[in-house]
Design a protein around this motif. Structure first.
Motif, PDB file in Angstrom:
ATOM      1  N   VAL A 225       0.642  -1.398  -0.109  1.00  0.00           N
ATOM      2  CA  VAL A 225      -0.104   0.266  -0.181  1.00  0.00           C
ATOM      3  C   VAL A 225       0.685   1.551   0.271  1.00  0.00           C
ATOM      4  N   GLY A 226       2.202   1.293   0.579  1.00  0.00           N
ATOM      5  CA  GLY A 226       3.073   2.396   0.941  1.00  0.00           C
ATOM      6  C   GLY A 226       3.239   2.878  -0.549  1.00  0.00           C
ATOM      7  N   VAL A 227       3.825   1.674  -1.378  1.00  0.00           N
ATOM      8  CA  VAL A 227       4.044   2.861  -2.501  1.00  0.00           C
ATOM      9  C   VAL A 227       3.125   2.946  -3.556  1.00  0.00           C
ATOM     10  N   VAL A 228       2.360   2.451  -3.695  1.00  0.00           N
ATOM     11  CA  VAL A 228       0.869   3.497  -4.687  1.00  0.00           C
ATOM     12  C   VAL A 228       0.108   4.001  -3.714  1.00  0.00           C
ATOM     13  N   ARG A 229       0.504   4.611  -1.949  1.00  0.00           N
ATOM     14  CA  ARG A 229      -0.071   5.771  -1.826  1.00  0.00           C
ATOM     15  C   ARG A 229       0.323   7.389  -1.736  1.00  0.00           C
ATOM     16  N   ARG A 230       1.664   6.313  -2.306  1.00  0.00           N
ATOM     17  CA  ARG A 230       2.428   7.732  -2.915  1.00  0.00           C
ATOM     18  C   ARG A 230       2.722   8.438  -3.926  1.00  0.00           C
ATOM     19  N   MET A 231       1.796   7.666  -5.330  1.00  0.00           N
ATOM     20  CA  MET A 231       1.792   7.990  -6.008  1.00  0.00           C
ATOM     21  C   MET A 231       0.433   8.716  -6.650  1.00  0.00           C
ATOM     22  N   LEU A 232      -0.594   8.351  -5.411  1.00  0.00           N
ATOM     23  CA  LEU A 232      -1.897   8.567  -5.832  1.00  0.00           C
ATOM     24  C   LEU A 232      -2.109   9.892  -4.840  1.00  0.00           C
ATOM     25  N   ALA A 233      -1.425   9.938  -3.948  1.00  0.00           N
ATOM     26  CA  ALA A 233      -0.738  11.527  -2.686  1.00  0.00           C
ATOM     27  C   ALA A 233      -0.426  12.604  -3.406  1.00  0.00           C
ATOM     28  N   ALA A 234       0.635  12.409  -4.351  1.00  0.00           N
ATOM     29  CA  ALA A 234       1.689  12.632  -5.317  1.00  0.00           C
ATOM     30  C   ALA A 234       0.246  13.602  -6.316  1.00  0.00           C
ATOM     31  N   SER A 235      -0.337  12.674  -6.818  1.00  0.00           N
ATOM     32  CA  SER A 235      -1.229  12.834  -8.457  1.00  0.00           C
ATOM     33  C   SER A 235      -3.100  13.247  -8.357  1.00  0.00           C
ATOM     34  N   SER A 236      -3.076  13.553  -7.390  1.00  0.00           N
ATOM     35  CA  SER A 236      -4.245  13.612  -7.218  1.00  0.00           C
ATOM     36  C   SER A 236      -4.962  13.985  -5.870  1.00  0.00           C
ATOM     37  N   ARG A 237      -6.439  14.823  -5.838  1.00  0.00           N
ATOM     38  CA  ARG A 237      -6.901  15.007  -4.481  1.00  0.00           C
ATOM     39  C   ARG A 237      -7.967  14.561  -4.512  1.00  0.00           C
TER      40      ARG A 237
END
Length: 291
Positions: A225-237
């Protein structure tokens, strides 16, 4: 909603897991509907991926192993999950799906394509042609240190995530939302900076899903989860829709939920859909893709 029901995605509908071939699903979705698409397709390793779940239970009478404080326990083998990771023409399979994902991204949207060393160089050439070379944002190296080792070559202990944006002048990247990391040499920076930590670079050191950890679902090739969460946090609201056409164990859905994002997950493997149904619980609709 029963799994036999067939539904379609709606931007005002619930978070959704669809069972079925992702290509016809993608072709029915409206242009620009998703802020982020994360794709973790089969890596074309040429072998069947299998994983058997195990359950550890306290067994005071027949336990075959000794655990914490000398408590006897036993390990019960469970369900085997599997999928075929061999394609005679991998890019004939993946290219039309990437074309649809490009169409489905919002103008300020971002694609994260997760591959390994077997196919990533071909993927970059394809995505340069599809998105435009100016839309390439990053090549992220996810490095880990676990599992089988070899003494005949350098052990392969990383995956690669290619990051492309729909429009290089409009894309979203919110570094303030990204989790920070400890400095490798904290003594070289002021104490206040050391306490805050640093923004991650394009090399991410993150462990795999622990075989005995709480996050484990038993699904082969589950990502943390930590890997995917980082992507979504940076590139979405918050409130944005996230798309994952190769959803597997549902990690994208869990990461999206933690961040207040909406999600559409697709997978044609019934094992994967069963895992996602258990993992994501009552807050998500699980259904067959509409004909």
């Amino acid at each position: 909603m029963p799994a036999a029901a067939r539904v379609s995605w709606s931007p005002v509908g619930p978070d959704l897991v669809l069972e079925g071939d992702n290509l016809p699903v993608l072709r029915r979705l409206p242009d620009g509907a998703f802020r982020v698409a994360y794709l973790d397709p089969p890596f074309n390793s040429g072998r069947e991926q299998r994983r058997r779940t195990t359950v550890t239970r306290h067994d005071p009478i027949g336990g075959t192993r000794m655990g914490f404080h000398g408590r006897p326990y036993d390990v019960v083998k469970g369900v085997v999950t599997r999928y075929d990771d061999a394609f005679p023409d991998y890019w004939a399979f993946l290219e039309p799906r990437l074309e649809e994902v490009w169409r489905l991204l919002a103008e300020d949207g971002t694609l994260y394509l997760h591959l390994d060393q077997r196919e990533v160089h071909y993927a970059k050439v394809l995505l340069d042609a599809l998105f435009g070379r100016e839309c390439f944002l990053n090549e992220i190296v996810w490095a880990y240190d676990y599992g089988a080792r070899t003494t005949r070559r350098w052990p392969a202990k990383h995956d690669t995530v290619l990051v492309y944006v729909k429009d290089p002048g409009r894309y979203l990247f919110d570094s303030a939302e990204v989790d920070r990391e400890p400095y490798m040499a904290p003594g070289l920076v002021p104490p206040e900076k050391a306490a805050l930590g640093k923004l991650p670079t394009d090399v991410w050191w993150h462990t795999i899903v622990s075989p005995t950890g709480r996050e484990k679902t038993g699904y082969a090739t589950q990502k943390p989860v930590g890997v995917v969460r980082r992507m979504l946090a940076a590139s979405s609201r918050r409130g944005d829709w996230v798309l994952d056409p190769f959803a597997g164990s549902g990690t994208t859905g869990e990461a999206a939920r933690l961040l207040g994002r909406r999600f559409l997950l697709v997978d044609e493997n019934p094992d994967a859909v069963d895992v996602m149904r258990r993992r994501l619980g009552d807050g998500v609709v699980v259904a067959r893709a509409a004909d």
